[in-house]
Design an enzyme around this catalytic site. Structure first.
Site, PDB file in Angstrom:
ATOM      1  N   SER A   9     -45.384  29.722  -3.790  1.00 44.86           N
ATOM      2  CA  SER A   9     -44.585  28.631  -3.216  1.00 44.86           C
ATOM      3  C   SER A   9     -43.123  28.846  -3.579  1.00 44.86           C
ATOM      4  CB  SER A   9     -45.058  27.288  -3.767  1.00 44.86           C
ATOM      5  OG  SER A   9     -44.051  26.316  -3.547  1.00 44.86           O
ATOM      6  N   HIS A  32     -45.771  30.357   0.840  1.00 43.52           N
ATOM      7  CA  HIS A  32     -46.035  28.927   1.016  1.00 43.52           C
ATOM      8  C   HIS A  32     -44.704  28.190   1.035  1.00 43.52           C
ATOM      9  CE1 HIS A  32     -48.651  25.348   0.531  1.00 43.52           C
ATOM     10  NE2 HIS A  32     -47.695  24.875  -0.252  1.00 43.52           N
ATOM     11  N   ASP A  34     -42.888  24.613   1.332  1.00 46.78           N
ATOM     12  CA  ASP A  34     -43.119  23.171   1.183  1.00 46.78           C
ATOM     13  C   ASP A  34     -42.034  22.376   1.888  1.00 46.78           C
ATOM     14  OD1 ASP A  34     -45.509  22.985  -0.539  1.00 46.78           O
ATOM     15  OD2 ASP A  34     -44.266  24.125  -1.942  1.00 46.78           O
ATOM     16  N   MET A  36     -40.717  18.740   2.764  1.00 46.46           N
ATOM     17  CA  MET A  36     -40.849  17.344   2.298  1.00 46.46           C
ATOM     18  C   MET A  36     -39.752  16.492   2.923  1.00 46.46           C
ATOM     19  SD  MET A  36     -41.540  17.925  -1.740  1.00 46.46           S
ATOM     20  CE  MET A  36     -42.523  19.292  -2.363  1.00 46.46           C
ATOM     21  N   HIS A  65     -46.496  24.017   4.510  1.00 46.99           N
ATOM     22  CA  HIS A  65     -47.195  22.828   4.013  1.00 46.99           C
ATOM     23  C   HIS A  65     -46.291  21.640   4.291  1.00 46.99           C
ATOM     24  CE1 HIS A  65     -48.730  20.503   0.198  1.00 46.99           C
ATOM     25  NE2 HIS A  65     -49.125  19.936   1.318  1.00 46.99           N
ATOM     26  N   MET A  67     -45.340  18.094   4.072  1.00 48.66           N
ATOM     27  CA  MET A  67     -45.518  16.811   3.378  1.00 48.66           C
ATOM     28  C   MET A  67     -44.557  15.835   4.034  1.00 48.66           C
ATOM     29  SD  MET A  67     -45.866  18.456  -0.381  1.00 48.66           S
ATOM     30  CE  MET A  67     -45.171  19.967   0.250  1.00 48.66           C
ATOM     31  N   MET A 136     -55.317  19.283  -2.369  1.00 48.75           N
ATOM     32  CA  MET A 136     -54.222  19.220  -3.342  1.00 48.75           C
ATOM     33  C   MET A 136     -54.799  18.998  -4.740  1.00 48.75           C
ATOM     34  SD  MET A 136     -51.403  19.821  -1.869  1.00 48.75           S
ATOM     35  CE  MET A 136     -50.327  19.455  -3.270  1.00 48.75           C
ATOM     36  N   ASP A 174     -53.602  23.801  -4.174  1.00 49.09           N
ATOM     37  CA  ASP A 174     -52.149  23.824  -4.374  1.00 49.09           C
ATOM     38  C   ASP A 174     -51.782  22.819  -5.457  1.00 49.09           C
ATOM     39  OD1 ASP A 174     -49.382  23.818  -4.103  1.00 49.09           O
ATOM     40  OD2 ASP A 174     -49.369  22.930  -2.103  1.00 49.09           O
TER      41      ASP A 174
HETATM   42  C1  DX5 Z   1     -46.246  20.367  -4.584  1.00 51.68           C
HETATM   43  C2  DX5 Z   1     -46.194  21.541  -3.647  1.00 51.68           C
HETATM   44  C3  DX5 Z   1     -46.626  22.800  -4.263  1.00 51.68           C
HETATM   45  C4  DX5 Z   1     -45.793  23.245  -5.441  1.00 51.68           C
HETATM   46  C5  DX5 Z   1     -46.710  23.919  -6.396  1.00 51.68           C
HETATM   47  O1  DX5 Z   1     -46.195  19.193  -3.867  1.00 51.68           O
HETATM   48  O2  DX5 Z   1     -47.025  21.311  -2.516  1.00 51.68           O
HETATM   49  O3  DX5 Z   1     -46.745  23.845  -3.307  1.00 51.68           O
HETATM   50  O4  DX5 Z   1     -44.759  24.117  -5.108  1.00 51.68           O
HETATM   51  O5  DX5 Z   1     -46.011  24.217  -7.550  1.00 51.68           O
HETATM   52  P1  DX5 Z   1     -46.787  24.585  -8.909  1.00 51.68           P
HETATM   53  O6  DX5 Z   1     -47.568  25.839  -8.645  1.00 51.68           O
HETATM   54  O7  DX5 Z   1     -45.665  24.791  -9.870  1.00 51.68           O
HETATM   55  O8  DX5 Z   1     -47.657  23.426  -9.265  1.00 51.68           O
HETATM   56 ZN    ZN Z   2     -47.465  22.996  -1.212  1.00 51.30          ZN
END
Ligand code: DX5
Ligand code: ZN
Length: 218
Positions: A9, A32, A34, A36, A65, A67, A136, A174
């Site tokens: 990620s 990956h 993210d 948000m 991903h 969110m 998750m 994740d």
């Molecule tokens: C959290 C994200 C993850 C995050 C994971 O909401 O969806 O992808 O980057 O980070 P680590 O591996 O540090 O938990």
């Molecule tokens: Zn993620």
């Protein structure tokens, strides 16, 4: 032995040097990304224009991903941009079956994510509509949190359902994935692992990917 997939990620990468950060994980299975929106989760990251640039320079396919609230409206745009795999949250979609079909129709793999407190059972009938199910293992929103062991039974139930249905759905986890927790998640049945801090927090991210891959393959 079945080899697992490791998707680093970039949430834990240096956002001002993303191109170089992507090259450091060229041995990963996918990157990956993210997204948000500060509505679905209490954090804000990047949107479609930046994802498109990442896509243009990434040596590996993108695993987005999302969110974000109102996934039905926004997710198809990521498929249109050529993102290989687009994962929306079940909690953010009014019509997840319709959305999954739309993503596939636009050439992307369709992924659906569940927060730690969301049960998998109501969604099992739609497994054939999905290419990826993301369970998750932390509350979404931030990197660097601790793996929630309470998600392990849900991972096991999802694995049993996927095997029982005979469809090829990847089971992704994740959040809080380390060389230690990946073993428990893999035992429970996950086969695609997202890791942010465990990869980008390491001295050599590519080596961290290899170590995680060895620990998560079975
Ligand atoms: C959290 C994200 C993850 C995050 C994971 O909401 O969806 O992808 O980057 O980070 P680590 O591996 O540090 O938990
Ligand atoms: Zn993620």
């Amino acid at each position: 032995m079945a080899q697992c997939c490791i998707n680093p990620s970039i949430l834990s990468a240096d956002f001002v040097n993303l191109e170089a950060e992507l090259r450091r994980i060229s041995n990963a299975d996918a990157v990956h990304v993210d997204v948000m929106d500060n509505h679905f989760v209490p954090n804000l990251t990047i949107g479609l224009p930046v994802v498109q640039r990442i896509q243009a320079v990434s040596p590996v396919p993108l695993d987005a991903h999302l969110m974000i609230a109102d996934a039905d409206r926004w997710a198809p745009g990521f498929a249109d941009a050529g993102v290989a795999s687009v994962t929306f949250h079940a909690e953010a979609s009014i019509a997840p079956i319709k959305l999954a079909r739309e993503l596939r129709a636009r050439g992307a793999k369709a992924g659906m994510a569940l927060r730690p407190g969301t049960a998998v059972e109501p969604y099992l009938d739609m497994l054939p509509e999905l290419d990826l199910l993301l369970i998750m293992t932390v509350e979404p929103g931030f990197g660097g949190q601790s793996f929630l062991d309470l998600t392990l039974p849900k991972i096991r139930r999802a694995r049993a359902a996927i095997d029982g249905s005979g469809v090829a759905v990847a089971l992704q986890v994740d959040g809080g994935i380390t060389e230690e927790t990946i073993v428990r998640a893999a035992e429970a049945g996950a086969n695609v692992f997202v890791a942010g801090s465990a990869v980008y927090g390491a001295e050599d991210p590519a080596q961290a990917v290899e170590r995680l891959r060895a620990a998560g393959s079975r």
